[in-house]
Design an enzyme around this catalytic site. Sequence first.
Site, PDB file in Angstrom:
ATOM      1  N   ARG A  64      -1.232   5.555   2.320  1.00  0.00           N
ATOM      2  CA  ARG A  64      -2.536   5.339   2.966  1.00  0.00           C
ATOM      3  C   ARG A  64      -2.496   5.651   4.466  1.00  0.00           C
ATOM      4  O   ARG A  64      -3.459   6.172   5.039  1.00  0.00           O
ATOM      5  CB  ARG A  64      -2.953   3.884   2.731  1.00  0.00           C
ATOM      6  CG  ARG A  64      -4.372   3.578   3.170  1.00  0.00           C
ATOM      7  CD  ARG A  64      -4.750   2.171   2.782  1.00  0.00           C
ATOM      8  NE  ARG A  64      -6.116   1.850   3.130  1.00  0.00           N
ATOM      9  CZ  ARG A  64      -6.479   0.730   3.750  1.00  0.00           C
ATOM     10  NH1 ARG A  64      -5.572  -0.180   4.062  1.00  0.00           N
ATOM     11  NH2 ARG A  64      -7.735   0.510   4.034  1.00  0.00           N
ATOM     12  N   ASN A  96      -8.835   0.054   9.678  1.00  0.00           N
ATOM     13  CA  ASN A  96      -7.378   0.207   9.803  1.00  0.00           C
ATOM     14  C   ASN A  96      -6.637  -1.125   9.947  1.00  0.00           C
ATOM     15  O   ASN A  96      -5.399  -1.132   9.984  1.00  0.00           O
ATOM     16  CB  ASN A  96      -7.048   1.099  11.007  1.00  0.00           C
ATOM     17  CG  ASN A  96      -7.255   2.567  10.682  1.00  0.00           C
ATOM     18  OD1 ASN A  96      -7.241   2.947   9.508  1.00  0.00           O
ATOM     19  ND2 ASN A  96      -7.441   3.388  11.703  1.00  0.00           N
TER      20      ASN A  96
HETATM   21  C1  HEM Z   1     -12.388   7.972  -1.196  1.00  0.00           C
HETATM   22  C2  HEM Z   1     -12.650   7.042  -0.341  1.00  0.00           C
HETATM   23  C3  HEM Z   1     -11.778   5.853  -0.130  1.00  0.00           C
HETATM   24  C4  HEM Z   1     -12.226   4.617   0.105  1.00  0.00           C
HETATM   25  C5  HEM Z   1     -13.666   4.163   0.229  1.00  0.00           C
HETATM   26  C6  HEM Z   1     -11.061   3.781   0.232  1.00  0.00           C
HETATM   27  C7  HEM Z   1     -11.102   2.440   0.501  1.00  0.00           C
HETATM   28  C8  HEM Z   1     -10.011   1.606   0.460  1.00  0.00           C
HETATM   29  C9  HEM Z   1     -10.059   0.191   0.666  1.00  0.00           C
HETATM   30  C10 HEM Z   1     -11.319  -0.618   0.988  1.00  0.00           C
HETATM   31  C11 HEM Z   1      -8.814  -0.281   0.498  1.00  0.00           C
HETATM   32  C12 HEM Z   1      -8.380  -1.754   0.544  1.00  0.00           C
HETATM   33  C13 HEM Z   1      -8.092  -2.211   1.938  1.00  0.00           C
HETATM   34  C14 HEM Z   1      -7.770  -3.693   1.913  1.00  0.00           C
HETATM   35  O1  HEM Z   1      -8.683  -4.461   1.576  1.00  0.00           O
HETATM   36  O2  HEM Z   1      -6.623  -4.074   2.209  1.00  0.00           O
HETATM   37  C15 HEM Z   1      -7.955   0.833   0.199  1.00  0.00           C
HETATM   38  C16 HEM Z   1      -6.616   0.736  -0.047  1.00  0.00           C
HETATM   39  C17 HEM Z   1      -5.820   1.821  -0.286  1.00  0.00           C
HETATM   40  N1  HEM Z   1      -6.184   3.141  -0.204  1.00  0.00           N
HETATM   41 FE1  HEM Z   1      -8.054   3.840  -0.103  1.00  0.00          FE
HETATM   42  N2  HEM Z   1      -9.936   4.537   0.078  1.00  0.00           N
HETATM   43  C18 HEM Z   1     -10.329   5.824  -0.148  1.00  0.00           C
HETATM   44  C19 HEM Z   1      -9.505   6.909  -0.318  1.00  0.00           C
HETATM   45  C20 HEM Z   1      -8.144   6.866  -0.290  1.00  0.00           C
HETATM   46  C21 HEM Z   1      -7.269   8.014  -0.267  1.00  0.00           C
HETATM   47  C22 HEM Z   1      -7.747   9.458  -0.193  1.00  0.00           C
HETATM   48  C23 HEM Z   1      -5.995   7.549  -0.264  1.00  0.00           C
HETATM   49  C24 HEM Z   1      -4.690   8.303  -0.199  1.00  0.00           C
HETATM   50  C25 HEM Z   1      -4.545   9.555  -0.529  1.00  0.00           C
HETATM   51  C26 HEM Z   1      -6.067   6.102  -0.324  1.00  0.00           C
HETATM   52  C27 HEM Z   1      -5.005   5.275  -0.422  1.00  0.00           C
HETATM   53  C28 HEM Z   1      -5.088   3.904  -0.473  1.00  0.00           C
HETATM   54  C29 HEM Z   1      -3.970   3.040  -0.792  1.00  0.00           C
HETATM   55  C30 HEM Z   1      -2.592   3.494  -1.225  1.00  0.00           C
HETATM   56  C31 HEM Z   1      -4.418   1.735  -0.649  1.00  0.00           C
HETATM   57  C32 HEM Z   1      -3.599   0.450  -0.848  1.00  0.00           C
HETATM   58  C33 HEM Z   1      -2.999   0.032   0.471  1.00  0.00           C
HETATM   59  C34 HEM Z   1      -2.148  -1.236   0.402  1.00  0.00           C
HETATM   60  O3  HEM Z   1      -1.578  -1.556  -0.642  1.00  0.00           O
HETATM   61  O4  HEM Z   1      -2.024  -1.893   1.443  1.00  0.00           O
HETATM   62  N3  HEM Z   1      -7.378   5.729  -0.301  1.00  0.00           N
HETATM   63  N4  HEM Z   1      -8.709   1.976   0.203  1.00  0.00           N
END
Ligand code: HEM
Length: 294
Positions: A64, A96
Amino acid sequence: MAIKSCLLVLPLALLLLGGSPPPAAAQLEVGYYSKTCPNAEAIVRNEMNKIISAAPSLAGPLLRLHFHDCFVRGCDASVLLNSTNGNKAERDAKPNRSLRGFGSVERVKAKLEAACPNTVSCADVLAIMARDAVVLAKGPTWPVPLGRRDGKVSSATEAADQLPPAFADVPLLTKIFASNGLDVKDLAVLSGAHTLGTAHCPSYADRLYNFSSGHSADPSLDSEYADRLRTRCKSVDDTATLSEMDPGSYRTFDTSYYRNVAKRRGLFQAYYNIVDVFFVIRVHANCQVYARIA
Ligand code: HEM
């Protein structure tokens, strides 16, 4: 096989993100450090082996970090810069605040500095670590073209404006991705990164409580799944609870995330009203994933 080739698009699309760095960037190339720091990738891999075997749940956060870096000013490591008296940096922007893994990046960079001082950019370190995180989570591998330059500008306002919010619908996401040179297929495929990692309760609690005047919960969410989520995420103010984004395999890079979305068990509103689910499936029909998740 079809699923594997579809998943491979994710890293390839991530590489495309590396194609929009700041204007001063040189052409990226595989083996960029072959003369100046021939062991660079081996050094990163060695540290990543240790990091992920000690903390497997860091694979998602490290992937991420690269994504959040690339969507603001290109992949230039601006997400790593600290705020100063006069400037609030990207990493302190709201989307972030849940980023993790900064310490791991510092650890890897320190090893590289010891071997090859002032040679490997932080932006490249993030790109290699993201690839290695996926590989160590049992996902595919890919060659990472290198040679990114590190930026010096980091703005929380830009990050807040340019990163996709959890509540975004498909038209907004399509617009945000298009501004990074990515199309709807890239959007659907890259969202598959949510096969890894966890999310904090406030990222999805609005879907569980007081959703709209007519519905207390989002009707597009599978009701059994919503019940389960409510047992963990007790209120919209619960900032401590984490939920697996791909329940049961959140440390493994696989296709079960798509199967869950197809069953309306996706955590975020982003794609998951019923129309959006069909949208995701339709896009993925190109990669023949549909056959497996239907
Ligand atoms: C398409 C639109 C996307 C939205 C709206 C989105 C939104 C989010 C949100 C809200 C979280 C949770 C944050 C939290 O509450 O801690 C999250 C976690 C995450 N996102 Fe996305 N994301 C998107 C795309 C992506 C992309 C393109 C990637 C990587 C290529 C990605 C990788 C991740 C990963 C790996 C996590 C987990 C992080 C953790 O375990 O701490 N996301 N994302």
